[in-house]
Scaffold this motif. Structure first.
Motif, short mmCIF file in Angstrom:
data_model
loop_
_atom_site.label_atom_id
_atom_site.label_comp_id
_atom_site.label_asym_id
_atom_site.label_seq_id
_atom_site.Cartn_x
_atom_site.Cartn_y
_atom_site.Cartn_z
N GLU A 65 -7.33 144.77 79.67
CA GLU A 65 -6.09 143.99 79.54
C GLU A 65 -6.39 142.49 79.48
OE1 GLU A 65 -3.64 145.05 82.83
OE2 GLU A 65 -3.42 147.15 82.22
N TRP A 66 -7.32 142.05 80.32
CA TRP A 66 -7.65 140.62 80.37
C TRP A 66 -8.33 140.17 79.08
CZ3 TRP A 66 -8.72 137.56 85.33
CH2 TRP A 66 -7.77 137.89 86.30
N VAL A 67 -9.21 141.00 78.54
CA VAL A 67 -9.88 140.64 77.29
C VAL A 67 -8.86 140.47 76.17
CG1 VAL A 67 -11.40 141.52 75.48
CG2 VAL A 67 -12.11 141.66 77.86
N ALA A 68 -7.85 141.34 76.14
CA ALA A 68 -6.81 141.23 75.11
C ALA A 68 -5.91 140.03 75.37
CB ALA A 68 -5.98 142.51 75.07
N ARG A 69 -5.65 139.74 76.62
CA ARG A 69 -4.72 138.66 76.96
C ARG A 69 -5.38 137.29 76.97
NH1 ARG A 69 -0.81 139.02 82.33
NH2 ARG A 69 0.40 137.10 81.97
N TRP A 70 -6.61 137.24 77.48
CA TRP A 70 -7.33 135.98 77.62
C TRP A 70 -8.73 136.10 77.04
CZ3 TRP A 70 -5.30 137.15 82.98
CH2 TRP A 70 -4.00 136.64 83.15
N PRO A 71 -8.85 136.25 75.72
CA PRO A 71 -10.15 136.49 75.10
C PRO A 71 -11.12 135.32 75.20
CG PRO A 71 -8.49 136.07 73.42
CD PRO A 71 -7.76 136.18 74.72
N VAL A 72 -10.59 134.12 75.44
CA VAL A 72 -11.43 132.93 75.59
C VAL A 72 -10.96 132.16 76.83
CG1 VAL A 72 -11.97 132.71 73.13
CG2 VAL A 72 -9.91 131.61 74.05
N PRO A 73 -11.82 131.33 77.41
CA PRO A 73 -11.44 130.62 78.63
C PRO A 73 -10.17 129.79 78.50
CG PRO A 73 -13.81 130.48 78.30
CD PRO A 73 -13.24 131.12 77.07
N SER A 74 -9.98 129.11 77.37
CA SER A 74 -8.81 128.25 77.22
C SER A 74 -7.50 129.04 77.29
CB SER A 74 -8.88 127.48 75.90
OG SER A 74 -8.98 128.37 74.80
N ALA A 75 -7.53 130.30 76.90
CA ALA A 75 -6.33 131.12 76.98
C ALA A 75 -5.94 131.35 78.44
CB ALA A 75 -6.55 132.46 76.28
N MET A 76 -6.94 131.61 79.28
CA MET A 76 -6.65 131.78 80.70
C MET A 76 -6.28 130.45 81.34
SD MET A 76 -8.96 133.33 83.84
CE MET A 76 -8.88 135.00 83.21
N ALA A 77 -6.96 129.39 80.95
CA ALA A 77 -6.68 128.08 81.52
C ALA A 77 -5.23 127.66 81.26
CB ALA A 77 -7.64 127.04 80.95
N ALA A 78 -4.67 128.10 80.13
CA ALA A 78 -3.29 127.75 79.78
C ALA A 78 -2.27 128.53 80.61
CB ALA A 78 -3.06 128.01 78.29
N ALA A 79 -2.71 129.61 81.23
CA ALA A 79 -1.82 130.40 82.08
C ALA A 79 -1.75 129.76 83.46
CB ALA A 79 -2.33 131.83 82.19
N SER A 80 -0.72 130.11 84.22
CA SER A 80 -0.60 129.59 85.58
C SER A 80 -1.46 130.42 86.53
CB SER A 80 0.86 129.65 86.04
OG SER A 80 1.26 131.00 86.24
N GLN A 81 -1.75 129.85 87.68
CA GLN A 81 -2.48 130.59 88.71
C GLN A 81 -1.73 131.86 89.07
OE1 GLN A 81 -2.54 127.26 91.54
NE2 GLN A 81 -4.78 127.33 91.49
N GLY A 82 -0.40 131.75 89.16
CA GLY A 82 0.40 132.91 89.51
C GLY A 82 0.28 134.04 88.49
#
Length: 304
Positions: A65-82
């Motif tokens: 799920e995470w690979v599909a949602r956040w395939p690169v670091p910037s994708a995760m960085a754009a999400a909130s901690q929550g």
């Protein structure tokens, strides 16, 4: 000094047959998704963080799920901690999720969305310890670096030293394991993965399947499989502060916004003192936050 420690000398190395172990791994290794072709260093880094103290069977669906949602670091960085904490689900030890989010932010801002291949640079990233840094360098970039986890330490203790257990981690673990690595870089990376696989699937802590072991020589078997010197107790989960923290986080993960203290109280009614302690520790760890109105929310979601 532990019994047997004095016998840990370089002439003992070579008890693990490199060719046999690599051939076994090539033929029988589990088909884990993070080992597949095209998996990036960032995706391997995510898997290594998730796999710390968590079984593969629980990690695999969430990793996908995470690979599909956040395939690169910037994708995760754009999400909130929550968001990241909510997606972490039931993997346990949720501080890992916060550190991974922090790491993604650094990778996006300073490294152009690329994970460094240098162990020292990896160690400087948030939440990346000695094992994870070497695991990424080895498994993502094929470097000849020792990768030492509990499984590797157990295999080396048994096959090389004839000990029933590896004892506590020691500064000697890295040089001892490095001494076992093949000289060729490419084979060294495969050998590291094979050592880990052997400990995870065959040379297990409680019920080692010695009949299925590919190694032609094992000092532990030759010594009559002596018992471990330290009997480790299984840590219970039911009724612990960890469980209480998990229940409180479950409430906040399921909520659309900040919640009243009463909803948290109802999630763990059995021990008010323990509940208060768990809530305080979640605040201290930065996993949750309290709003000016006295409500509670996942980190970064107090203003929702």
């Amino acid at each position: 000094m532990r019994k047997g420690a004095a016998a840990r000398t370089l002439p003992e190395y070579g008890a693990i047959d490199t060719g046999v172990l690599i051939d076994w791994y090539t033929a029988t290794a589990r088909d884990l998704p993070w080992r597949g072709p095209g998996v990036t260093a960032w995706q391997i880094l995510m898997s290594e963080i998730m796999l710390q103290q968590t079984p593969v069977v629980r990690v695999e669906p969430i990793w996908r799920e995470w690979v599909a949602r956040w395939p690169v670091p910037s994708a995760m960085a754009a999400a909130s901690q929550g968001e990241v904490l909510r997606a972490w689900g039931k993997l346990g030890y949720p501080r890992r999720a916060l550190r991974l989010h922090e790491c993604a932010t650094v990778l996006a801002e300073r490294y152009g969305d690329e994970v460094p291949d240098d162990v020292e640079l990896l160690l400087a990233l948030p939440g990346i310890g000695a094992y994870t840094a070497r695991a990424v360098a080895c498994f993502a970039y094929g470097q000849r670096v020792p990768v030492v986890d509990t499984n590797v330490r157990r295999v080396v203790a048994r096959a090389v030293h004839g000990l029933g257990d590896a004892g506590n981690p020691s500064p000697r673990d890295l040089p001892e394991t490095e001494a076992l690595l093949p000289a060729r870089v490419q084979r060294a990376a495969v050998f590291s993965a094979a050592l880990m696989e052997l400990g995870a699937t065959v040379c297990t802590a409680r019920s080692p399947a010695c009949a299925a072991c590919p190694l032609p020589r094992c000092a532990w078997v030759a010594a009559g499989r002596p018992a471990a010197e330290v009997v480790r107790k299984t840590q219970k989960y039911e009724g612990t502060d960890r469980q209480a923290r998990g229940r409180l986080l479950d409430v906040l993960r399921a909520a659309d916004g900040p919640v009243e203290r009463l909803r948290l109280d109802l999630a763990w009614p059995r021990d008010p003192g323990q509940r208060a302690r768990a809530l305080d520790s979640l605040l201290v760890d930065g996993l949750i936050e309290q709003t000016a109105e006295g409500l509670f929310a996942l980190a970064g979601e107090g203003s929702r």
